[in-house]
Scaffold this motif. Structure first.
Motif, PDB file in Angstrom:
ATOM      1  N   THR A   1       0.839  -1.186   0.000  1.00 37.18           N
ATOM      2  CA  THR A   1       0.000   0.000   0.000  1.00 37.18           C
ATOM      3  C   THR A   1       0.879   1.243   0.000  1.00 37.18           C
ATOM      4  O   THR A   1       1.903   1.297   0.676  1.00 37.18           O
ATOM      5  CB  THR A   1      -0.912   0.000   1.242  1.00 37.18           C
ATOM      6  N   GLY A   2       0.491   2.252  -0.774  1.00 38.41           N
ATOM      7  CA  GLY A   2       1.253   3.479  -0.849  1.00 38.41           C
ATOM      8  C   GLY A   2       1.092   4.335   0.403  1.00 38.41           C
ATOM      9  O   GLY A   2       0.542   3.887   1.416  1.00 38.41           O
ATOM     10  N   ASN A   3       1.531   5.579   0.318  1.00 40.43           N
ATOM     11  CA  ASN A   3       1.534   6.434   1.505  1.00 40.43           C
ATOM     12  C   ASN A   3       0.445   7.498   1.474  1.00 40.43           C
ATOM     13  O   ASN A   3       0.497   8.465   2.232  1.00 40.43           O
ATOM     14  CB  ASN A   3       2.901   7.100   1.684  1.00 40.43           C
ATOM     15  N   VAL A   4      -0.565   7.341   0.605  1.00 43.93           N
ATOM     16  CA  VAL A   4      -1.651   8.316   0.520  1.00 43.93           C
ATOM     17  C   VAL A   4      -2.752   7.942   1.506  1.00 43.93           C
ATOM     18  O   VAL A   4      -3.178   6.786   1.565  1.00 43.93           O
ATOM     19  CB  VAL A   4      -2.252   8.362  -0.893  1.00 43.93           C
ATOM     20  N   THR A   5      -3.221   8.904   2.270  1.00 41.57           N
ATOM     21  CA  THR A   5      -4.360   8.717   3.159  1.00 41.57           C
ATOM     22  C   THR A   5      -5.543   9.481   2.588  1.00 41.57           C
ATOM     23  O   THR A   5      -5.442  10.682   2.321  1.00 41.57           O
ATOM     24  CB  THR A   5      -4.056   9.228   4.573  1.00 41.57           C
ATOM     25  N   SER A   6      -6.652   8.797   2.397  1.00 35.69           N
ATOM     26  CA  SER A   6      -7.829   9.462   1.847  1.00 35.69           C
ATOM     27  C   SER A   6      -8.388  10.460   2.854  1.00 35.69           C
ATOM     28  O   SER A   6      -8.540  10.159   4.042  1.00 35.69           O
ATOM     29  CB  SER A   6      -8.901   8.434   1.493  1.00 35.69           C
TER      30      SER A   6
ATOM     31  N   HIS B   1      -2.111   2.155  -4.280  1.00 37.43           N
ATOM     32  CA  HIS B   1      -0.690   1.830  -4.401  1.00 37.43           C
ATOM     33  C   HIS B   1       0.193   3.062  -4.614  1.00 37.43           C
ATOM     34  O   HIS B   1       1.420   2.949  -4.638  1.00 37.43           O
ATOM     35  CB  HIS B   1      -0.477   0.861  -5.567  1.00 37.43           C
ATOM     36  N   MET B   2      -0.415   4.238  -4.770  1.00 32.18           N
ATOM     37  CA  MET B   2       0.357   5.434  -5.111  1.00 32.18           C
ATOM     38  C   MET B   2       1.329   5.821  -4.001  1.00 32.18           C
ATOM     39  O   MET B   2       1.003   5.799  -2.826  1.00 32.18           O
ATOM     40  CB  MET B   2      -0.600   6.594  -5.400  1.00 32.18           C
ATOM     41  N   GLN B   3       2.533   6.194  -4.416  1.00 34.57           N
ATOM     42  CA  GLN B   3       3.574   6.633  -3.494  1.00 34.57           C
ATOM     43  C   GLN B   3       3.894   8.096  -3.767  1.00 34.57           C
ATOM     44  O   GLN B   3       4.429   8.442  -4.820  1.00 34.57           O
ATOM     45  CB  GLN B   3       4.841   5.775  -3.660  1.00 34.57           C
TER      46      GLN B   3
ATOM     47  N   PHE C   1      -0.725  13.441   2.784  1.00 32.89           N
ATOM     48  CA  PHE C   1       0.504  12.769   3.179  1.00 32.89           C
ATOM     49  C   PHE C   1       1.205  13.645   4.205  1.00 32.89           C
ATOM     50  O   PHE C   1       1.422  14.833   3.971  1.00 32.89           O
ATOM     51  CB  PHE C   1       1.415  12.509   1.986  1.00 32.89           C
ATOM     52  N   GLU C   2       1.535  13.070   5.328  1.00 33.07           N
ATOM     53  CA  GLU C   2       2.071  13.824   6.458  1.00 33.07           C
ATOM     54  C   GLU C   2       3.559  13.571   6.619  1.00 33.07           C
ATOM     55  O   GLU C   2       4.016  12.429   6.681  1.00 33.07           O
ATOM     56  CB  GLU C   2       1.323  13.420   7.730  1.00 33.07           C
ATOM     57  N   ASN C   3       4.314  14.650   6.669  1.00 34.20           N
ATOM     58  CA  ASN C   3       5.743  14.576   6.964  1.00 34.20           C
ATOM     59  C   ASN C   3       5.989  15.141   8.360  1.00 34.20           C
ATOM     60  O   ASN C   3       5.431  16.181   8.709  1.00 34.20           O
ATOM     61  CB  ASN C   3       6.546  15.400   5.956  1.00 34.20           C
ATOM     62  N   ALA C   4       6.807  14.478   9.138  1.00 29.30           N
ATOM     63  CA  ALA C   4       7.149  14.962  10.478  1.00 29.30           C
ATOM     64  C   ALA C   4       8.630  15.349  10.508  1.00 29.30           C
ATOM     65  O   ALA C   4       9.471  14.643   9.956  1.00 29.30           O
ATOM     66  CB  ALA C   4       6.866  13.896  11.523  1.00 29.30           C
TER      67      ALA C   4
END
Length: 344
Positions: free
Chosen positions: A55-60, A189-191, A328-331
């Motif tokens: 699974t990619g890293n996109v959150t709906s 599946h998108m990254q 997509f969240e970056n910390a």
């Protein structure tokens, strides 16, 4: 509907999809003779997709939206389906306890594929439709291996059914694979790029000093993921496109102010977000940034930078539409020092 008391010896899965730039070459090959299968529809992914079929890293952004847990897709040609299904039925019938309802279900299933036994709007087949081998395929349920809920994953329970080449599946099979389903799977599946927000000051900021934040256009761009099914007599594809539209900053402490006050930094006309800091701007308010009101002490604050992506798709036959926005969240950690006055 018949209650089939057996399972395929080899379950039908969507297949593993390696490599995020090469896509996945998962098409099964072989030929319609005694040594290979005629065709089996598996999905090939390409573009910006996760490695190894993950699974990619996109959150709906829509909590009520989920990718399809299963679907129906081309499975086997008539001769190969006969070879497999008849062997499965024979094995099931010889198992212990195959009497009563279970035995009756196996008998009815065998009659369905061999003797044209029909029920409701499910037409039967004569000798597994071998006379039409090469003119179409049996379709079967496919599990989404990335669906964590086993009940949902196993919900495509209809018996395999025949579809002529070039013809759509019967309307009753609402989960039959379509470009829209492929688009949703490409979404799953998108990254998205792991973009880190640029800050100034970069190493450590100061209490009550505005910290500028920005994303350059070069690092913050549109991405695409494509999903394809291509087997004899059936070929569809869909491309899902994610376009960045905004950046939300969450300082990691309530003792902070954001710029703008909504904490949502809109995208600029050139595709960038925010504005890079330059000398002479120390007394200006950044269009996108943060002002910390207290020190982080011996530790740091966890700045959360959440990028919202507008997602749409196009597919075979001119199909297309919108999908839920993705996030997509970056910390990243921020050190804030207690210095009341500085010269820049």
């Amino acid at each position: 509907m018949l209650a089939l008391g057996i399972a395929f010896a080899d379950p039908v899965y969507a297949g593993e999809q390696p490599s995020n730039t090469e896509g996945a070459n998962t098409e099964q090959t072989g030929g319609g003779d005694e040594t290979g299968i005629y065709a089996a529809a598996q999905i090939q992914y390409s573009g910006s997709v996760a490695d190894d079929g993950g699974t990619g890293n996109v959150t709906s952004a829509d909590v009520n939206w989920d990718p399809p847990p299963c679907w129906y897709a081309p499975y086997l040609g008539a001769k190969d389906f006969k070879r497999k299904m008849s062997a499965d039925l024979e094995e099931a019938a010889s198992g212990p306890g195959m009497t009563g309802h279970a035995g009756s279900a196996i008998g009815q299933t065998k009659a369905h594929y061999e003797d044209e036994f029909s029920w409701e709007d499910n037409p039967g087949y004569k000798d597994y439709n071998v006379a039409k081998d090469g003119e179409g395929m049996f379709w079967a349920g496919v599990e989404n291996p990335n669906e964590p809920d086993a009940l949902k994953r196993n919900s495509c329970t209809e018996l395999p059914f025949w579809v002529d080449n070039g013809e759509p599946p019967p309307p009753r099979y609402e989960q039959a694979i379509t470009p829209e389903i492929l688009a949703a799977l490409a979404y799953q599946h998108m990254q998205l790029p792991d973009t880190k927000v640029t800050l100034a000051p970069a190493e450590a900021t100061k209490v009550n000093l505005p910290t500028w934040a920005w994303l350059d256009k070069a690092d913050f761009h549109e991405v695409q993921a494509t999903a394809v099914v291509d087997v004899p007599g059936f070929a569809i594809q869909a491309t899902t496109t994610a376009k960045p539209v905004s950046l939300k900053l969450e300082p990691g402490t309530p003792d902070a102010e954001t710029y703008p006050a909504s904490s949502e930094c809109a995208i600029n006309a050139d595709g960038s977000i925010g504005e890079p800091y330059a000398k002479g701007k120390a007394d200006q308010t950044p269009p996108c940034g943060i002002k910390y009101l207290r020190s982080s002490g011996d530790g740091t604050f966890d700045l959360q930078a959440t990028i919202t992506w507008e997602i749409a798709w196009t597919g075979t036959g001119g199909a297309g539409g919108d999908l839920p926005d993705g996030t997509f969240e970056n910390a990243q950690t921020v050190t804030v020092q207690e210095i009341q006055a500085i010269n820049r």
